[in-house]
Write a protein that holds these residues in place. Structure first.
Motif, PDB file in Angstrom:
ATOM      1  N   GLY A   1     -50.222 -18.036  53.028  1.00  0.00           N
ATOM      2  CA  GLY A   1     -50.905 -19.319  52.819  1.00  0.00           C
ATOM      3  C   GLY A   1     -49.974 -20.498  52.997  1.00  0.00           C
ATOM      4  N   VAL A   2     -48.768 -20.394  52.462  1.00  0.00           N
ATOM      5  CA  VAL A   2     -47.725 -21.409  52.722  1.00  0.00           C
ATOM      6  C   VAL A   2     -46.543 -20.659  53.325  1.00  0.00           C
ATOM      7  N   TYR A   3     -45.576 -21.394  53.825  1.00  0.00           N
ATOM      8  CA  TYR A   3     -44.446 -20.721  54.470  1.00  0.00           C
ATOM      9  C   TYR A   3     -43.606 -19.977  53.432  1.00  0.00           C
ATOM     10  N   GLN A   4     -43.658 -18.655  53.489  1.00  0.00           N
ATOM     11  CA  GLN A   4     -42.830 -17.791  52.645  1.00  0.00           C
ATOM     12  C   GLN A   4     -41.868 -17.117  53.614  1.00  0.00           C
ATOM     13  N   PRO A   5     -40.582 -17.398  53.537  1.00  0.00           N
ATOM     14  CA  PRO A   5     -39.663 -16.872  54.547  1.00  0.00           C
ATOM     15  C   PRO A   5     -39.776 -15.365  54.763  1.00  0.00           C
ATOM     16  N   GLU A   6     -39.768 -14.593  53.665  1.00  0.00           N
ATOM     17  CA  GLU A   6     -39.782 -13.132  53.838  1.00  0.00           C
ATOM     18  C   GLU A   6     -41.114 -12.643  54.408  1.00  0.00           C
ATOM     19  N   ALA A   7     -42.214 -13.247  53.935  1.00  0.00           N
ATOM     20  CA  ALA A   7     -43.533 -12.799  54.376  1.00  0.00           C
ATOM     21  C   ALA A   7     -43.739 -13.120  55.854  1.00  0.00           C
ATOM     22  N   TYR A   8     -43.324 -14.320  56.271  1.00  0.00           N
ATOM     23  CA  TYR A   8     -43.473 -14.700  57.676  1.00  0.00           C
ATOM     24  C   TYR A   8     -42.633 -13.790  58.564  1.00  0.00           C
ATOM     25  N   ALA A   9     -41.399 -13.531  58.120  1.00  0.00           N
ATOM     26  CA  ALA A   9     -40.525 -12.681  58.941  1.00  0.00           C
ATOM     27  C   ALA A   9     -41.114 -11.276  59.054  1.00  0.00           C
TER      28      ALA A   9
ATOM     29  N   LYS B   1     -45.869 -23.278  45.270  1.00  0.00           N
ATOM     30  CA  LYS B   1     -46.650 -24.468  45.581  1.00  0.00           C
ATOM     31  C   LYS B   1     -45.784 -25.391  46.436  1.00  0.00           C
ATOM     32  N   VAL B   2     -46.371 -26.030  47.406  1.00  0.00           N
ATOM     33  CA  VAL B   2     -45.628 -27.018  48.187  1.00  0.00           C
ATOM     34  C   VAL B   2     -46.194 -28.386  47.819  1.00  0.00           C
ATOM     35  N   VAL B   3     -45.341 -29.242  47.300  1.00  0.00           N
ATOM     36  CA  VAL B   3     -45.798 -30.586  46.930  1.00  0.00           C
ATOM     37  C   VAL B   3     -45.295 -31.544  48.007  1.00  0.00           C
TER      38      VAL B   3
END
Ligand code: FAD
Length: 326
Positions: free
Chosen positions: A72-80, A194-196
């Motif tokens: 849902g938001v940029y998660q480094p490990e999940a995206y990789a 959360k990304v603010v």
């Protein structure tokens, strides 16, 4: 044997594809062997498929879609992890993405995991026979280097500086094959909860075609008002020198320069900025530089294509008025 595809990582912001995604597709086309297909990959918690048509219209032949709750938001490990799954399916010759905050984080992770070479912050690409030559700026834009991968098998990892390689003209009749890639949400060692987002103008500074930037010469937060008015009329974004940020006139998210953002708009209007080397590092690649400064000896005039010696509080309202009339 068909040539291997080039994979472009699509990046979204505020529910839209970022302009640099289309520029990365164009970059991939410039680097591609004749006949190489272009594949794009869209990641998200849901709805990532909705971008397929736009990606196809700009040159993607295939769109890989990965959807799971960790994207849902940029998660480094999940995206990789998701991208590695796609790479397994696609076996690309190269992976292209924007040289954005996301790209700068993701590309080296992929390079390390795939044992691949990486060339970052590319501003131009030229194919010379079998060799692809990538141009990237060095020493805050004072020099450029030309690099090529020595491993013909790849995969190569490339990040593309926003606003340097023109995006392809969309062709709405083009269609892409859409392929869902199953990749369950991995268990993450660190989670972005959360990304603010800081409040910013309507136009993204890094991708703006016109940037109106203020320095210590604006004298106060209120002093940015005439710059904001000009930027609004021109459809541009407002940036700042570190001098203005340090003085508390504006947020550091607006800082341009060596320790701030690098911008390469078509027009950069520097208002009350002296032109310190650290500032030039972030904007000297702009196509046209206009400087407004009351000191005729200010160093910014050495890099400016057009210079206006005068008080920015007198000059800016006149410019805004003229542009409003056009
Ligand atoms: P000043 O140098 O004070 O210039 C203000 C200008 O406004 C003057 O030229 C003056 O003539 C003009 N002026 C004043 N009033 C008016 C008016 N009414 N109308 C028109 N003109 C007017 N700086 C950055 O910008 N970005 C960076 O990323 C950055 N990174 C740095 C990293 C390091 C390690 C260091 C040491 C410094 C860095 N700096 C950076 C700071 C940089 O060296 C300068 O101090 C800074 O850019 C100066 O900001 P300025 O031009 O707004 O202010």
């Amino acid at each position: 044997m068909t040539a291997r595809p080039i994979l472009v990582v699509a990046e979204t912001r505020g529910g839209k594809l970022r302009q640099v995604t289309f520029e990365a597709i164009q970059a991939a086309q410039l680097a591609a062997e004749p006949g190489s297909p272009i594949a794009a990959v869209c990641l998200g918690a849901a709805g990532a498929k909705a971008f397929a048509d736009e990606l196809a219209s700009c040159g993607a032949d295939t769109v890989y879609v990965v959807e799971n709750s960790s994207l849902g938001v940029y998660q480094p490990e999940a995206y990789a992890a998701s991208l590695l799954e796609v790479v397994k399916n696609v076996a690309p010759q190269a992976i292209f993405m924007g040289h954005t905050a996301l790209g700068r984080d993701l590309a080296p992770q992929l390079a390390a995991k795939l044992q691949a070479g990486q060339i970052s912050d590319v501003t131009a690409i030229e194919r010379r026979g079998n060799e692809v030559v990538f141009t990237r700026p060095l020493y805050a834009g004072k020099a450029v280097e030309k690099k090529a991968f020595t491993d013909p098998g790849g995969p190569w990892i490339v990040t593309v500086r926003p606003n340097n390689i023109a995006a392809p003209e969309p062709d709405l009749s083009r269609q892409a094959q859409i392929i869902d890639v199953a990749c369950p949400a991995p268990s993450l060692r660190a989670v972005v909860r959360k990304v603010v987002a800081k409040a910013s103008g309507a136009v993204d500074l890094a991708e703006a075609k016109i940037v109106v930037s203020g320095g210590r010469g604006v004298r106060s937060a209120e002093g940015f008002r005439p710059l904001e008015e000009l930027a609004a009329v021109l459809g541009g974004a407002v940036g700042a020198s570190r001098g203005a940020c340090d003085a508390g006139y504006c947020d550091y998210a607006m800082q341009i320069g060596q320790t701030g953002k690098v911008v390469t708009p078509e027009i950069y209007i520097a208002c009350g900025i002296s032109g310190a080397i650290q500032h030039l590092a972030g904007m000297s690649g702009s196509r046209v530089i206009i400087a407004i400064n009351k000191d005729p000896e200010a160093p910014i005039f050495k890099v400016a294509d057009y210079g206006i010696v005068g008080d920015l509080f007198e000059v800016l309202p006149l410019l805004t008025e003229e542009f409003r009339r056009m």
